[in-house]
Scaffold this motif. Structure first.
Motif, PDB file in Angstrom:
ATOM      1  N   LYS A  22      -2.858   6.576  -1.142  1.00 29.49           N
ATOM      2  CA  LYS A  22      -3.826   5.491  -1.253  1.00 29.49           C
ATOM      3  C   LYS A  22      -3.327   4.387  -0.342  1.00 29.49           C
ATOM      4  O   LYS A  22      -2.141   4.099  -0.297  1.00 29.49           O
ATOM      5  CB  LYS A  22      -3.915   4.996  -2.702  1.00 29.49           C
ATOM      6  CG  LYS A  22      -4.585   5.971  -3.635  1.00 29.49           C
ATOM      7  CD  LYS A  22      -4.630   5.546  -5.086  1.00 29.49           C
ATOM      8  CE  LYS A  22      -4.588   4.093  -5.369  1.00 29.49           C
ATOM      9  NZ  LYS A  22      -4.590   3.731  -6.773  1.00 29.49           N
ATOM     10  N   SER A  23      -4.232   3.755   0.383  1.00 30.10           N
ATOM     11  CA  SER A  23      -3.794   2.787   1.368  1.00 30.10           C
ATOM     12  C   SER A  23      -4.750   1.599   1.407  1.00 30.10           C
ATOM     13  O   SER A  23      -5.641   1.483   0.582  1.00 30.10           O
ATOM     14  CB  SER A  23      -3.711   3.473   2.732  1.00 30.10           C
ATOM     15  OG  SER A  23      -2.909   2.731   3.600  1.00 30.10           O
ATOM     16  N   PHE A  24      -4.570   0.726   2.401  1.00 35.85           N
ATOM     17  CA  PHE A  24      -5.408  -0.449   2.595  1.00 35.85           C
ATOM     18  C   PHE A  24      -5.315  -0.861   4.058  1.00 35.85           C
ATOM     19  O   PHE A  24      -4.507  -0.321   4.813  1.00 35.85           O
ATOM     20  CB  PHE A  24      -4.977  -1.597   1.668  1.00 35.85           C
ATOM     21  CG  PHE A  24      -3.526  -1.969   1.787  1.00 35.85           C
ATOM     22  CD1 PHE A  24      -3.098  -2.920   2.692  1.00 35.85           C
ATOM     23  CD2 PHE A  24      -2.569  -1.348   0.985  1.00 35.85           C
ATOM     24  CE1 PHE A  24      -1.759  -3.246   2.808  1.00 35.85           C
ATOM     25  CE2 PHE A  24      -1.229  -1.682   1.092  1.00 35.85           C
ATOM     26  CZ  PHE A  24      -0.826  -2.635   2.005  1.00 35.85           C
ATOM     27  N   LYS A  41      -3.532  -4.534  -9.456  1.00 32.31           N
ATOM     28  CA  LYS A  41      -3.440  -4.410  -8.000  1.00 32.31           C
ATOM     29  C   LYS A  41      -1.991  -4.540  -7.553  1.00 32.31           C
ATOM     30  O   LYS A  41      -1.299  -5.507  -7.895  1.00 32.31           O
ATOM     31  CB  LYS A  41      -4.275  -5.483  -7.308  1.00 32.31           C
ATOM     32  CG  LYS A  41      -4.131  -5.447  -5.787  1.00 32.31           C
ATOM     33  CD  LYS A  41      -5.009  -6.461  -5.099  1.00 32.31           C
ATOM     34  CE  LYS A  41      -4.419  -7.841  -5.219  1.00 32.31           C
ATOM     35  NZ  LYS A  41      -5.108  -8.837  -4.404  1.00 32.31           N
ATOM     36  N   LEU A  85      -0.337  -3.871  -3.778  1.00 34.23           N
ATOM     37  CA  LEU A  85      -0.388  -3.440  -2.388  1.00 34.23           C
ATOM     38  C   LEU A  85       0.969  -3.753  -1.768  1.00 34.23           C
ATOM     39  O   LEU A  85       1.483  -4.863  -1.920  1.00 34.23           O
ATOM     40  CB  LEU A  85      -1.494  -4.180  -1.630  1.00 34.23           C
ATOM     41  CG  LEU A  85      -2.904  -4.089  -2.226  1.00 34.23           C
ATOM     42  CD1 LEU A  85      -3.884  -4.890  -1.378  1.00 34.23           C
ATOM     43  CD2 LEU A  85      -3.349  -2.654  -2.383  1.00 34.23           C
ATOM     44  N   ARG A 102       1.151   1.190   1.412  1.00 34.14           N
ATOM     45  CA  ARG A 102       0.804   1.916   0.182  1.00 34.14           C
ATOM     46  C   ARG A 102       0.067   1.033  -0.806  1.00 34.14           C
ATOM     47  O   ARG A 102       0.490  -0.090  -1.086  1.00 34.14           O
ATOM     48  CB  ARG A 102       2.065   2.429  -0.509  1.00 34.14           C
ATOM     49  CG  ARG A 102       2.761   3.533   0.215  1.00 34.14           C
ATOM     50  CD  ARG A 102       3.830   4.161  -0.663  1.00 34.14           C
ATOM     51  NE  ARG A 102       4.507   5.202   0.070  1.00 34.14           N
ATOM     52  CZ  ARG A 102       5.805   5.265   0.238  1.00 34.14           C
ATOM     53  NH1 ARG A 102       6.594   4.365  -0.286  1.00 34.14           N
ATOM     54  NH2 ARG A 102       6.349   6.238   0.929  1.00 34.14           N
ATOM     55  N   ASP A 103      -1.006   1.578  -1.342  1.00 36.96           N
ATOM     56  CA  ASP A 103      -1.678   0.967  -2.485  1.00 36.96           C
ATOM     57  C   ASP A 103      -1.094   1.643  -3.710  1.00 36.96           C
ATOM     58  O   ASP A 103      -1.316   2.825  -3.954  1.00 36.96           O
ATOM     59  CB  ASP A 103      -3.187   1.201  -2.403  1.00 36.96           C
ATOM     60  CG  ASP A 103      -3.966   0.622  -3.566  1.00 36.96           C
ATOM     61  OD1 ASP A 103      -3.356   0.358  -4.634  1.00 36.96           O
ATOM     62  OD2 ASP A 103      -5.180   0.449  -3.428  1.00 36.96           O
ATOM     63  N   SER A 126      -1.522   0.561  -6.863  1.00 36.29           N
ATOM     64  CA  SER A 126      -2.201  -0.069  -7.994  1.00 36.29           C
ATOM     65  C   SER A 126      -2.192   0.850  -9.207  1.00 36.29           C
ATOM     66  O   SER A 126      -2.041   2.071  -9.106  1.00 36.29           O
ATOM     67  CB  SER A 126      -3.639  -0.424  -7.612  1.00 36.29           C
ATOM     68  OG  SER A 126      -3.636  -1.369  -6.545  1.00 36.29           O
TER      69      SER A 126
END
Length: 147
Positions: free
Chosen positions: A8-10, A80, A82, A139-140, A142
């Motif tokens: 999972k990313s952003f 959350k 991040l 990396r996310d 959360s």
């Protein structure tokens, strides 16, 4: 700069415009050291203001430029988390008022007269740390909050 994305990313550039704390990790003869710092991201470099008379990280970087920077955006109420983790090298550069002002405006607002006096009128007794990342892990992490 090599970017390594987690499962999972952003969007890294959107993340790096936020006024978050970064944690600068450097090496010393006594072992690793960590310094919480404000930062400014521009042209794939991270800039940090240093004051050699009171900050020890500029000297450590001059002695060993290898360092790491971790930045986390956390909201425990929503879950959350991040994280961007950088590895690379830094240099101690002459103070640049333009870059320093951009950095400080992110955290203190556009009106220097309203800033805490410690940040008003910075000049040549300060330096800029220019961090050049070789890799960054994005990396996310959360989670679902339990509250």
């Amino acid at each position: 700069m090599k970017i390594i994305y987690g499962n999972k990313s952003f969007k890294l550039d959107e993340f790096l415009v936020k006024p978050l704390f970064a944690h600068l990790s450097t090496l010393s003869k006594e072992g690793p050291r960590e310094s919480p710092v404000w930062f400014y991201w521009e042209n794939e470099h991270i800039y940090i203001i240093g004051t050699p008379s009171s900050d020890t990280f500029p000297r450590r970087i001059e002695e060993n430029p290898a360092c790491a920077i971790g930045i986390v955006d956390l909201d425990h109420t929503t879950g959350k988390v991040l994280h961007a983790g950088f590895r690379g090298e830094a240099t101690v550069e002459p103070f640049d008022k333009k870059i320093a002002t951009k950095l400080l405006e992110r955290y203190l607002g556009p009106d220097e007269e309203k800033w805490d006096p410690r940040f008003q009128g910075l000049g040549d007794s300060n330096v800029l740390i220019k961090f050049v990342p070789e890799t960054v892990v994005v990396r996310d992490q959360s989670f679902v909050p339990s509250m």
